[in-house]
Design an enzyme around this catalytic site. Structure first.
Site, short mmCIF file in Angstrom:
data_model
loop_
_atom_site.label_atom_id
_atom_site.label_comp_id
_atom_site.label_asym_id
_atom_site.label_seq_id
_atom_site.Cartn_x
_atom_site.Cartn_y
_atom_site.Cartn_z
N LYS A 87 -8.75 24.07 31.73
CA LYS A 87 -9.30 23.24 32.78
C LYS A 87 -9.74 24.56 33.54
O LYS A 87 -9.12 24.26 35.18
CB LYS A 87 -9.09 22.11 32.64
CG LYS A 87 -10.50 21.07 33.33
CD LYS A 87 -9.59 19.93 32.95
CE LYS A 87 -10.71 18.66 33.46
NZ LYS A 87 -11.77 18.87 32.82
N ARG B 220 -0.80 20.10 31.85
CA ARG B 220 -2.48 20.26 31.55
C ARG B 220 -2.68 21.10 32.05
O ARG B 220 -3.01 22.52 31.94
CB ARG B 220 -3.73 19.58 30.55
CG ARG B 220 -4.66 20.22 29.85
CD ARG B 220 -5.97 19.28 29.70
NE ARG B 220 -6.42 18.84 31.22
CZ ARG B 220 -7.15 17.55 30.48
NH1 ARG B 220 -8.01 17.93 29.61
NH2 ARG B 220 -7.39 16.83 31.77
N GLU C 135 -18.04 20.76 21.58
CA GLU C 135 -18.13 19.39 22.74
C GLU C 135 -19.01 19.35 23.53
O GLU C 135 -20.15 19.57 23.27
CB GLU C 135 -16.86 20.10 23.53
CG GLU C 135 -17.11 20.51 23.75
CD GLU C 135 -15.29 21.16 25.37
OE1 GLU C 135 -14.90 20.18 25.22
OE2 GLU C 135 -15.05 22.07 26.01
N1 PMP Z 1 -14.14 18.64 28.02
C1 PMP Z 1 -15.15 18.75 29.01
C2 PMP Z 1 -15.80 20.35 28.94
C3 PMP Z 1 -14.14 18.08 30.09
O1 PMP Z 1 -15.02 18.69 30.75
C4 PMP Z 1 -13.54 17.04 29.57
C5 PMP Z 1 -13.22 16.40 31.00
N2 PMP Z 1 -14.44 15.94 31.74
C6 PMP Z 1 -13.19 16.66 28.85
C7 PMP Z 1 -13.46 17.80 27.28
C8 PMP Z 1 -12.59 15.40 28.32
O2 PMP Z 1 -10.74 15.33 28.72
P1 PMP Z 1 -10.41 14.45 28.81
O3 PMP Z 1 -10.06 13.30 28.33
O4 PMP Z 1 -8.84 15.20 29.75
O5 PMP Z 1 -11.04 13.93 30.84
#
Ligand code: PMP
Length: 290
Positions: free
Chosen positions: A149, A50, A182
């Protein structure tokens, strides 16, 4: 604490980045938050994939190979004696001038912090978290893809401020069409009639590593899964709801905008997935050598 910074491990007080670094000046960079469980780095390969995709999307060339970064992450854990903790891996555009031009930043800055983390209080894992819906819209994917990200979290921070002002700690973000995207730092799921559902990435969700793990575990448990548009109404009337993230892990949701979800207690399927997740973290991961 020893920090990896541009190829070397240095003491925390010496781990300094220039005020001309575009990561700081413009949020121009990418990062990962990664968990370490029982001396093993969980899903490191997916996190690195990622990170590479995020970097590619912003035309940032990571100056190390995945193997080199894997070694550096393991070393950061060993040097700081982190068997159970959290790794923050950051690649910024690097030092440039005061203009925006990323191509005038010759060398990306890379740093790794291996530390411990407790994101949410213990209580929310037992009793569930209360969420509000933020008025701040999730940034439109046509403007900046939420799949990147990046170091620019202002959109999320504005929604987080709303959550805190409302007396809670996490907020649901809707996209421009009004669908659930989200939370500010977590993905969101509901369970209805035994089916585990989460918004598609195209609705503005990060491709969460924990989200992917949950989708895998649900299938293994024989539960139907779906990536589908969700509205606030779908959340409010769901049988169960939970949020997921690397730092958060899996947190049951007790209330959304003051409406109890189900009977207001963590749901049966949520608890099953939490247990399956815990088991997985005991068996998987890249050993750090501690
Ligand atoms: N959405 C956002 C905006 C995030 O910053 C994160 C990670 N903190 C997630 C979802 C969750 O992703 P992951 O399971 O890869 O940590």
């Amino acid at each position: 604490m020893k920090i990896y910074l541009d190829g070397k491990f240095v003491e925390q007080q010496d781990a300094q980045v220039s005020v001309f670094d575009h990561g700081l000046l413009y949020g121009d960079g990418v990062f990962e938050g990664i968990r370490v469980y029982h001396g093993r780095i969980f899903r490191l390969e997916q996190h690195l994939d990622r990170l590479w995709d995020s970097a590619k999307a912003i035309m940032l060339k990571i100056p190390l190979s995945k193997e080199e970064l894997t070694r550096a992450c393991c070393e950061a854990c060993r040097l700081n004696n982190v068997r159970d903790g959290y790794i923050r891996l950051v690649v910024t555009r690097g030092v440039g001038n005061l203009g925006l031009n990323p191509f005038q930043c010759p060398k990306p800055t890379v740093f790794i912090i291996a530390d411990t983390i407790e994101l949410y209080p213990e209580k929310v894992y037992r009793e569930g978290i209360e969420l509000i819906t933020a008025a701040t819209q999730r940034v439109n994917a046509a403007a900046i893809s939420p799949s990147i990200k990046s170091l620019n979290y202002l959109n999320n921070i504005l929604a987080k401020i709303e959550a805190i002002h409302a007396g809670t700690i996490e907020a649901i973000m809707l996209n421009h069409a009004g669908y659930v995207a989200e939370c500010t730092g977590d993905n969101i799921f509901i369970v209805r009639q035994g089916r585990v559902e989460t918004p598609p990435v195209s609705d503005g969700a990060l491709i969460g590593i924990t989200r992917n793990v949950i989708l895998e575990l649900a299938v293994k448990l024989g539960l139907p899964v779906a990536e589908t548009h969700l509205t606030r109404y779908d959340l409010m009337t769901a049988d169960e709801c939970f949020i997921t993230g690397t730092a958060a892990e899996i947190v049951p949701v007790a209330k959304v905008d003051c409406r109890p979800i189900g009977d207001g207690q963590p749901g049966v399927i949520t608890l099953k997935l939490m247990e399956a997740f815990r088991k997985l973290t005991r068996t998987e991961g890249v050993p750090v050598g501690l």
